[in-house]
Design a protein around this motif. Structure first.
Motif, PDB file in Angstrom:
ATOM      1  N   ASP A 235      14.203 -12.379   5.610  1.00  0.00           N
ATOM      2  CA  ASP A 235      13.618 -13.596   6.161  1.00  0.00           C
ATOM      3  C   ASP A 235      13.602 -13.657   7.684  1.00  0.00           C
ATOM      4  N   SER A 236      14.059 -12.614   8.343  1.00  0.00           N
ATOM      5  CA  SER A 236      14.149 -12.715   9.804  1.00  0.00           C
ATOM      6  C   SER A 236      13.573 -11.481  10.458  1.00  0.00           C
ATOM      7  N   GLY A 237      13.277 -11.614  11.751  1.00  0.00           N
ATOM      8  CA  GLY A 237      12.870 -10.460  12.544  1.00  0.00           C
ATOM      9  C   GLY A 237      11.388 -10.189  12.551  1.00  0.00           C
ATOM     10  N   ALA A 238      10.536 -11.062  12.017  1.00  0.00           N
ATOM     11  CA  ALA A 238       9.105 -10.796  11.986  1.00  0.00           C
ATOM     12  C   ALA A 238       8.507 -10.958  13.375  1.00  0.00           C
ATOM     13  N   PRO A 239       7.751  -9.954  13.851  1.00  0.00           N
ATOM     14  CA  PRO A 239       7.102 -10.114  15.143  1.00  0.00           C
ATOM     15  C   PRO A 239       6.104 -11.262  15.103  1.00  0.00           C
ATOM     16  N   ALA A 240       5.930 -11.949  16.241  1.00  0.00           N
ATOM     17  CA  ALA A 240       5.088 -13.138  16.261  1.00  0.00           C
ATOM     18  C   ALA A 240       3.612 -12.797  16.221  1.00  0.00           C
ATOM     19  N   ASP A 241       3.182 -11.638  16.724  1.00  0.00           N
ATOM     20  CA  ASP A 241       1.777 -11.290  16.744  1.00  0.00           C
ATOM     21  C   ASP A 241       1.637  -9.782  16.695  1.00  0.00           C
ATOM     22  N   ALA A 242       0.366  -9.331  16.652  1.00  0.00           N
ATOM     23  CA  ALA A 242       0.095  -7.909  16.514  1.00  0.00           C
ATOM     24  C   ALA A 242       0.638  -7.104  17.691  1.00  0.00           C
ATOM     25  N   ASP A 243       0.500  -7.630  18.920  1.00  0.00           N
ATOM     26  CA  ASP A 243       0.998  -6.903  20.094  1.00  0.00           C
ATOM     27  C   ASP A 243       2.514  -6.723  20.022  1.00  0.00           C
ATOM     28  N   ALA A 244       3.204  -7.794  19.638  1.00  0.00           N
ATOM     29  CA  ALA A 244       4.656  -7.694  19.512  1.00  0.00           C
ATOM     30  C   ALA A 244       5.029  -6.740  18.390  1.00  0.00           C
ATOM     31  N   ASP A 245       4.235  -6.729  17.337  1.00  0.00           N
ATOM     32  CA  ASP A 245       4.474  -5.820  16.216  1.00  0.00           C
ATOM     33  C   ASP A 245       4.361  -4.374  16.683  1.00  0.00           C
ATOM     34  N   VAL A 246       3.310  -4.079  17.428  1.00  0.00           N
ATOM     35  CA  VAL A 246       3.131  -2.718  17.953  1.00  0.00           C
ATOM     36  C   VAL A 246       4.326  -2.321  18.803  1.00  0.00           C
ATOM     37  N   GLU A 247       4.727  -3.192  19.722  1.00  0.00           N
ATOM     38  CA  GLU A 247       5.832  -2.855  20.621  1.00  0.00           C
ATOM     39  C   GLU A 247       7.133  -2.661  19.843  1.00  0.00           C
ATOM     40  N   ALA A 248       7.338  -3.483  18.812  1.00  0.00           N
ATOM     41  CA  ALA A 248       8.554  -3.333  18.005  1.00  0.00           C
ATOM     42  C   ALA A 248       8.579  -1.989  17.303  1.00  0.00           C
ATOM     43  N   ARG A 249       7.430  -1.564  16.812  1.00  0.00           N
ATOM     44  CA  ARG A 249       7.417  -0.295  16.087  1.00  0.00           C
ATOM     45  C   ARG A 249       7.408   0.915  17.021  1.00  0.00           C
ATOM     46  N   VAL A 250       6.847   0.749  18.202  1.00  0.00           N
ATOM     47  CA  VAL A 250       6.964   1.814  19.203  1.00  0.00           C
ATOM     48  C   VAL A 250       8.437   2.023  19.556  1.00  0.00           C
ATOM     49  N   GLU A 251       9.152   0.935  19.782  1.00  0.00           N
ATOM     50  CA  GLU A 251      10.567   1.043  20.109  1.00  0.00           C
ATOM     51  C   GLU A 251      11.354   1.637  18.946  1.00  0.00           C
ATOM     52  N   ALA A 252      10.965   1.311  17.713  1.00  0.00           N
ATOM     53  CA  ALA A 252      11.629   1.885  16.548  1.00  0.00           C
ATOM     54  C   ALA A 252      11.422   3.400  16.489  1.00  0.00           C
ATOM     55  N   ALA A 253      10.220   3.842  16.778  1.00  0.00           N
ATOM     56  CA  ALA A 253       9.941   5.281  16.770  1.00  0.00           C
ATOM     57  C   ALA A 253      10.733   5.989  17.867  1.00  0.00           C
ATOM     58  N   ARG A 254      10.859   5.361  19.032  1.00  0.00           N
ATOM     59  CA  ARG A 254      11.641   5.954  20.123  1.00  0.00           C
ATOM     60  C   ARG A 254      13.117   6.036  19.749  1.00  0.00           C
ATOM     61  N   LEU A 255      13.605   5.011  19.069  1.00  0.00           N
ATOM     62  CA  LEU A 255      14.992   5.033  18.607  1.00  0.00           C
ATOM     63  C   LEU A 255      15.200   6.163  17.603  1.00  0.00           C
TER      64      LEU A 255
ATOM     65  N   PRO B 180      14.074  -4.173   9.359  1.00  0.00           N
ATOM     66  CA  PRO B 180      13.684  -3.042  10.206  1.00  0.00           C
ATOM     67  C   PRO B 180      14.549  -2.798  11.433  1.00  0.00           C
ATOM     68  N   ARG B 181      14.670  -3.785  12.315  1.00  0.00           N
ATOM     69  CA  ARG B 181      15.383  -3.525  13.573  1.00  0.00           C
ATOM     70  C   ARG B 181      16.868  -3.289  13.327  1.00  0.00           C
ATOM     71  N   ARG B 182      17.489  -4.182  12.584  1.00  0.00           N
ATOM     72  CA  ARG B 182      18.937  -4.077  12.346  1.00  0.00           C
ATOM     73  C   ARG B 182      19.298  -2.771  11.650  1.00  0.00           C
ATOM     74  N   ASP B 183      18.611  -2.469  10.565  1.00  0.00           N
ATOM     75  CA  ASP B 183      19.022  -1.324   9.751  1.00  0.00           C
ATOM     76  C   ASP B 183      18.695   0.008  10.410  1.00  0.00           C
ATOM     77  N   LEU B 184      17.584   0.094  11.156  1.00  0.00           N
ATOM     78  CA  LEU B 184      17.289   1.348  11.845  1.00  0.00           C
ATOM     79  C   LEU B 184      18.301   1.590  12.957  1.00  0.00           C
TER      80      LEU B 184
ATOM     81  N   ALA C 198      11.100   5.259   7.627  1.00  0.00           N
ATOM     82  CA  ALA C 198       9.837   4.524   7.642  1.00  0.00           C
ATOM     83  C   ALA C 198       9.864   3.503   8.767  1.00  0.00           C
ATOM     84  N   ILE C 199       8.777   3.431   9.514  1.00  0.00           N
ATOM     85  CA  ILE C 199       8.610   2.398  10.533  1.00  0.00           C
ATOM     86  C   ILE C 199       7.738   1.327   9.895  1.00  0.00           C
ATOM     87  N   VAL C 200       8.356   0.225   9.506  1.00  0.00           N
ATOM     88  CA  VAL C 200       7.651  -0.786   8.720  1.00  0.00           C
ATOM     89  C   VAL C 200       7.396  -2.046   9.533  1.00  0.00           C
ATOM     90  N   ARG C 201       6.510  -2.878   9.007  1.00  0.00           N
ATOM     91  CA  ARG C 201       6.101  -4.082   9.708  1.00  0.00           C
ATOM     92  C   ARG C 201       7.023  -5.254   9.393  1.00  0.00           C
TER      93      ARG C 201
END
Length: 316
Positions: free
Chosen positions: A25-45, A268-272, A15-18
């Motif tokens: 308590d950590s790793g939350a993207p600061a805004d929607a654009d950063a959220d999109v980029e974080a999840r794009v990178e997760a999908a590429r990984l 999300p980032r660490r565990d994926l 799952a690619i989650v927000r």
């Protein structure tokens, strides 16, 4: 690529989650654009790891009977923007948007169109999830022909959703904490499919687990990671290290308990990253999981035959 003797290919999804999921308590993207980029990178990984598909749980097909048109500061990025960005940034991995209570119909280019309710809308625990197909399929012009219909993924954890999954799903996700539970549900689903006249071999059953891989190479507490998932209020949760998780995957699959696994990272980032670079890499090194995509479609990833084109068959 090889497989355990006597068993089908091993399948893996995530799952690619927000932001931080399930109470971290950590790793939350600061805004929607950063959220999109974080999840794009997760999908590429996930694609670099060769996973069959990723689920995009924020992309829903039914906003409810009376959606609030006002802005929601807590809402994630625009669903179509997110799906479009991930589709353009990846080439082979399957993308599976989720619908909370209706079936998502695939529109032109395989993108989710406006959802419409089926006869009896399913609950969230029994939601339909229609894969938008992989990108090669999505780039075809016009509606998908019958033989290229999207792969159907259904959460079959709850009893009322199991018959639906047995009759219509290509992939059934089941949230189970023990191999005994997983084997029992898989047997039930395959038996129901066979009784309905369907080939039970056309249904893939995945164990769906939360994964917390923050304990280093091995589980910090003996009997937790090595002992398997634990049931929690959020669902079955595996807490341990990437190596222990690889052992669990290997054992469950080798014993014919499930066809694959669907993982939701707690952080999300660490565990994926630890899932792909640790667990999946170890499975690949052992020859138990693919190191490349042998085909270009999600059906090929899952080793599923294309559905029969009934119109063409009737004309013969």
């Amino acid at each position: 690529m090889t497989s355990t003797p006597g068993r089908g290919l091993l399948h893996l999804a995530a799952a690619i989650v927000r932001g931080p999921a399930h109470g971290t308590d950590s790793g939350a993207p600061a805004d929607a654009d950063a959220d999109v980029e974080a999840r794009v990178e997760a999908a590429r990984l996930a694609e670099r790891g060769g996973l069959d598909f990723v689920t995009l749980d924020d992309i829903v097909g039914d906003p409810g009977p009376d959606p609030d048109p006002g802005p929601d500061p807590e809402a994630g990025p625009d669903p179509l923007t997110l799906l479009s960005r991930i589709a353009s940034a990846t080439t082979r991995i399957g993308l599976v948007p989720a619908a909370t209570s209706t079936r998502v119909e695939s529109g032109q280019h395989g993108r989710p169109s406006q959802a419409r309710a089926t006869h009896a809308p399913l609950t969230r625990t029994g939601r339909w999830i229609d894969a938008a197909t992989t990108q090669d399929e999505a780039r075809n012009d016009g509606p998908c022909p019958p033989e290229a219909r999207p792969v159907r993924v259904i959460d079959a954890t709850e009893g009322h959703a199991r018959r639906t999954a047995a009759l219509y799903a290509d992939v059934a996700l089941v949230r189970v904490a023990t191999p005994v539970q997983a084997a029992a549900v898989r047997d039930q689903l395959r038996r129901t499919a066979e009784e309905s006249g369907r080939d039970p071999g056309a249904l893939r059953v995945f164990a769906s687990l939360l994964v917390d891989l923050g304990d280093g190479e091995y589980a910090a507490a003996p009997g937790h990671g090595g002992g398997g998932p634990r049931q929690t209020a959020q669902g079955p949760r595996y807490r341990g290290g990437p190596v222990d998780l690889a052992e669990l995957i290997t054992t469950w699959h080798a014993n014919g308990i499930v066809d694959g696994f669907h993982f939701t990272p707690v952080e999300p980032r660490r565990d994926l990253e630890r899932l792909v670079n640790g667990t999946v890499a170890l499975l690949q090194h052992r020859g138990l999981f693919r190191t490349f995509y042998p085909g270009s479609t999600l059906r090929e990833h899952l080793d599923l035959a294309r559905p029969v084109n009934r119109a063409a068959a009737a004309g013969n």
